[in-house]
Design a protein around this motif. Structure first.
Motif, PDB file in Angstrom:
ATOM      1  N   HIS A  90     -20.961  30.331 -19.280  1.00  0.00           N
ATOM      2  CA  HIS A  90     -21.252  31.726 -18.966  1.00  0.00           C
ATOM      3  C   HIS A  90     -20.513  32.222 -17.731  1.00  0.00           C
ATOM      4  O   HIS A  90     -19.984  33.331 -17.706  1.00  0.00           O
ATOM      5  CB  HIS A  90     -22.758  31.922 -18.782  1.00  0.00           C
ATOM      6  CG  HIS A  90     -23.110  33.291 -18.309  1.00  0.00           C
ATOM      7  ND1 HIS A  90     -23.160  34.377 -19.161  1.00  0.00           N
ATOM      8  CD2 HIS A  90     -23.385  33.771 -17.067  1.00  0.00           C
ATOM      9  CE1 HIS A  90     -23.474  35.461 -18.466  1.00  0.00           C
ATOM     10  NE2 HIS A  90     -23.610  35.124 -17.199  1.00  0.00           N
ATOM     11  N   ASP A  91     -20.506  31.433 -16.681  1.00  0.00           N
ATOM     12  CA  ASP A  91     -19.911  31.891 -15.422  1.00  0.00           C
ATOM     13  C   ASP A  91     -19.387  30.689 -14.660  1.00  0.00           C
ATOM     14  O   ASP A  91     -20.129  29.743 -14.382  1.00  0.00           O
ATOM     15  CB  ASP A  91     -20.963  32.635 -14.593  1.00  0.00           C
ATOM     16  CG  ASP A  91     -20.395  33.321 -13.364  1.00  0.00           C
ATOM     17  OD1 ASP A  91     -19.157  33.330 -13.175  1.00  0.00           O
ATOM     18  OD2 ASP A  91     -21.200  33.850 -12.574  1.00  0.00           O
ATOM     19  N   ILE A  92     -18.121  30.751 -14.348  1.00  0.00           N
ATOM     20  CA  ILE A  92     -17.487  29.705 -13.543  1.00  0.00           C
ATOM     21  C   ILE A  92     -16.728  30.407 -12.440  1.00  0.00           C
ATOM     22  O   ILE A  92     -15.955  31.336 -12.696  1.00  0.00           O
ATOM     23  CB  ILE A  92     -16.539  28.842 -14.387  1.00  0.00           C
ATOM     24  CG1 ILE A  92     -17.353  28.097 -15.445  1.00  0.00           C
ATOM     25  CG2 ILE A  92     -15.755  27.875 -13.500  1.00  0.00           C
ATOM     26  CD1 ILE A  92     -16.526  27.416 -16.488  1.00  0.00           C
ATOM     27  N   ALA A  93     -16.965  29.993 -11.215  1.00  0.00           N
ATOM     28  CA  ALA A  93     -16.281  30.591 -10.077  1.00  0.00           C
ATOM     29  C   ALA A  93     -15.885  29.496  -9.103  1.00  0.00           C
ATOM     30  O   ALA A  93     -16.726  28.684  -8.709  1.00  0.00           O
ATOM     31  CB  ALA A  93     -17.184  31.605  -9.393  1.00  0.00           C
ATOM     32  N   LEU A  94     -14.624  29.481  -8.754  1.00  0.00           N
ATOM     33  CA  LEU A  94     -14.126  28.570  -7.727  1.00  0.00           C
ATOM     34  C   LEU A  94     -13.556  29.410  -6.592  1.00  0.00           C
ATOM     35  O   LEU A  94     -12.692  30.269  -6.819  1.00  0.00           O
ATOM     36  CB  LEU A  94     -13.046  27.644  -8.293  1.00  0.00           C
ATOM     37  CG  LEU A  94     -13.512  26.684  -9.384  1.00  0.00           C
ATOM     38  CD1 LEU A  94     -12.341  25.909  -9.956  1.00  0.00           C
ATOM     39  CD2 LEU A  94     -14.578  25.736  -8.854  1.00  0.00           C
ATOM     40  N   LEU A  95     -14.047  29.180  -5.397  1.00  0.00           N
ATOM     41  CA  LEU A  95     -13.583  29.922  -4.232  1.00  0.00           C
ATOM     42  C   LEU A  95     -12.133  29.548  -3.909  1.00  0.00           C
ATOM     43  O   LEU A  95     -11.663  28.467  -4.304  1.00  0.00           O
ATOM     44  CB  LEU A  95     -14.488  29.626  -3.044  1.00  0.00           C
ATOM     45  CG  LEU A  95     -15.897  30.223  -3.163  1.00  0.00           C
ATOM     46  CD1 LEU A  95     -16.842  29.613  -2.151  1.00  0.00           C
ATOM     47  CD2 LEU A  95     -15.837  31.736  -2.999  1.00  0.00           C
ATOM     48  N   PRO A  96     -11.423  30.396  -3.201  1.00  0.00           N
ATOM     49  CA  PRO A  96     -10.031  30.080  -2.853  1.00  0.00           C
ATOM     50  C   PRO A  96      -9.862  28.727  -2.161  1.00  0.00           C
ATOM     51  O   PRO A  96      -8.850  28.055  -2.362  1.00  0.00           O
ATOM     52  CB  PRO A  96      -9.626  31.238  -1.933  1.00  0.00           C
ATOM     53  CG  PRO A  96     -10.487  32.383  -2.376  1.00  0.00           C
ATOM     54  CD  PRO A  96     -11.802  31.748  -2.772  1.00  0.00           C
ATOM     55  N   THR A  97     -10.846  28.294  -1.390  1.00  0.00           N
ATOM     56  CA  THR A  97     -10.755  26.996  -0.708  1.00  0.00           C
ATOM     57  C   THR A  97     -10.791  25.819  -1.675  1.00  0.00           C
ATOM     58  O   THR A  97     -10.475  24.701  -1.286  1.00  0.00           O
ATOM     59  CB  THR A  97     -11.911  26.835   0.302  1.00  0.00           C
ATOM     60  OG1 THR A  97     -13.153  27.040  -0.381  1.00  0.00           O
ATOM     61  CG2 THR A  97     -11.788  27.824   1.449  1.00  0.00           C
ATOM     62  N   ALA A  98     -11.152  26.075  -2.930  1.00  0.00           N
ATOM     63  CA  ALA A  98     -11.240  25.008  -3.938  1.00  0.00           C
ATOM     64  C   ALA A  98      -9.944  24.817  -4.707  1.00  0.00           C
ATOM     65  O   ALA A  98      -9.799  23.831  -5.438  1.00  0.00           O
ATOM     66  CB  ALA A  98     -12.367  25.316  -4.917  1.00  0.00           C
ATOM     67  N   ARG A  99      -9.009  25.712  -4.549  1.00  0.00           N
ATOM     68  CA  ARG A  99      -7.770  25.638  -5.334  1.00  0.00           C
ATOM     69  C   ARG A  99      -7.010  24.358  -5.022  1.00  0.00           C
ATOM     70  O   ARG A  99      -6.907  23.930  -3.881  1.00  0.00           O
ATOM     71  CB  ARG A  99      -6.909  26.860  -5.056  1.00  0.00           C
ATOM     72  CG  ARG A  99      -7.567  28.094  -5.630  1.00  0.00           C
ATOM     73  CD  ARG A  99      -6.614  29.251  -5.788  1.00  0.00           C
ATOM     74  NE  ARG A  99      -7.351  30.380  -6.343  1.00  0.00           N
ATOM     75  CZ  ARG A  99      -7.574  31.515  -5.716  1.00  0.00           C
ATOM     76  NH1 ARG A  99      -7.088  31.705  -4.512  1.00  0.00           N
ATOM     77  NH2 ARG A  99      -8.263  32.473  -6.299  1.00  0.00           N
ATOM     78  N   GLY A 100      -6.502  23.769  -6.098  1.00  0.00           N
ATOM     79  CA  GLY A 100      -5.700  22.557  -5.964  1.00  0.00           C
ATOM     80  C   GLY A 100      -6.496  21.269  -5.869  1.00  0.00           C
ATOM     81  O   GLY A 100      -5.908  20.194  -5.747  1.00  0.00           O
ATOM     82  N   LEU A 101      -7.810  21.345  -5.944  1.00  0.00           N
ATOM     83  CA  LEU A 101      -8.632  20.138  -5.826  1.00  0.00           C
ATOM     84  C   LEU A 101      -8.930  19.492  -7.178  1.00  0.00           C
ATOM     85  O   LEU A 101      -9.542  18.435  -7.227  1.00  0.00           O
ATOM     86  CB  LEU A 101      -9.954  20.455  -5.116  1.00  0.00           C
ATOM     87  CG  LEU A 101      -9.853  20.944  -3.670  1.00  0.00           C
ATOM     88  CD1 LEU A 101     -11.235  21.277  -3.117  1.00  0.00           C
ATOM     89  CD2 LEU A 101      -9.158  19.898  -2.800  1.00  0.00           C
ATOM     90  N   GLY A 102      -8.553  20.137  -8.267  1.00  0.00           N
ATOM     91  CA  GLY A 102      -8.822  19.596  -9.601  1.00  0.00           C
ATOM     92  C   GLY A 102     -10.236  19.839 -10.084  1.00  0.00           C
ATOM     93  O   GLY A 102     -10.686  19.190 -11.035  1.00  0.00           O
TER      94      GLY A 102
END
Length: 168
Positions: A90-102
């Motif tokens: 339904h909803d998935i959100a990754l904050l910018p600080t999570a980018r590149g962590l897999g």
């Protein structure tokens, strides 16, 4: 610590941080705090948060559903379907600080495992914010909408695309 290790089950105490993250990541798709709270109550196994050093990196809210029948944006379910045939992300959100962590790939793997254990043959989601390409790289493919699904997708905007992935 691996990306998989950063994901854990969501608790009610996480809901304020989940709401705040959703407002950052999905400003064009606002939902009432009651939506995530209800999903957590109805299907806690499908509600996850990723965190590192006590800081929220992202979240996922998923639940059993009927293929091609996602809830409209910002709507409560009331209950889960009696005979669900997919696990709906339904909803998935990754904050910018999570980018590149897999975290995205680790989340898909975890939800595939959950779907398999629960007996769901498919994962399904509605891609927004021009994210369809990402989800297709994760093995999801477009599902041809009927009139009912097309109407639901309209609540998410013009670029919304309903995607599915078989559970191996």
């Amino acid at each position: 610590m691996t990306a998989t290790d950063l994901w854990r089950l969501m608790t009610p105490a996480d809901l304020p941080a989940v709401q705040a993250a959703g407002e950052i990541v999905h400003p064009l798709y606002p939902e009432s705090p009651a939506v995530a709270a209800e999903r957590l109550m109805l299907y806690p196994a499908g509600c996850l948060v990723a965190e590192r050093d006590g800081q929220l990196l992202g979240y996922a809210v998923s639940h059993p559903a009927l293929l091609g029948r996602p809830p409209a944006l910002d709507s409560l379910l009331g209950s889960l379907p009696e005979r669900p045939d997919c696990l709906y992300l339904h909803d998935i959100a990754l904050l910018p600080t999570a980018r590149g962590l897999g975290l995205g790939a680790a989340l898909v793997a975890r939800l595939l495992g959950l779907a398999k254990v629960q007996g769901f043959p498919l994962l399904a989601l509605t891609a927004v914010n021009n994210s369809a390409g990402y989800w297709q790289r994760q093995g999801f493919t477009p599902h041809q909408p009927d009139a009912v699904l097309a109407a639901k997708l309209a609540s998410y905007g013009e670029d919304a695309l309903y995607l599915v992935r078989a559970v191996d």
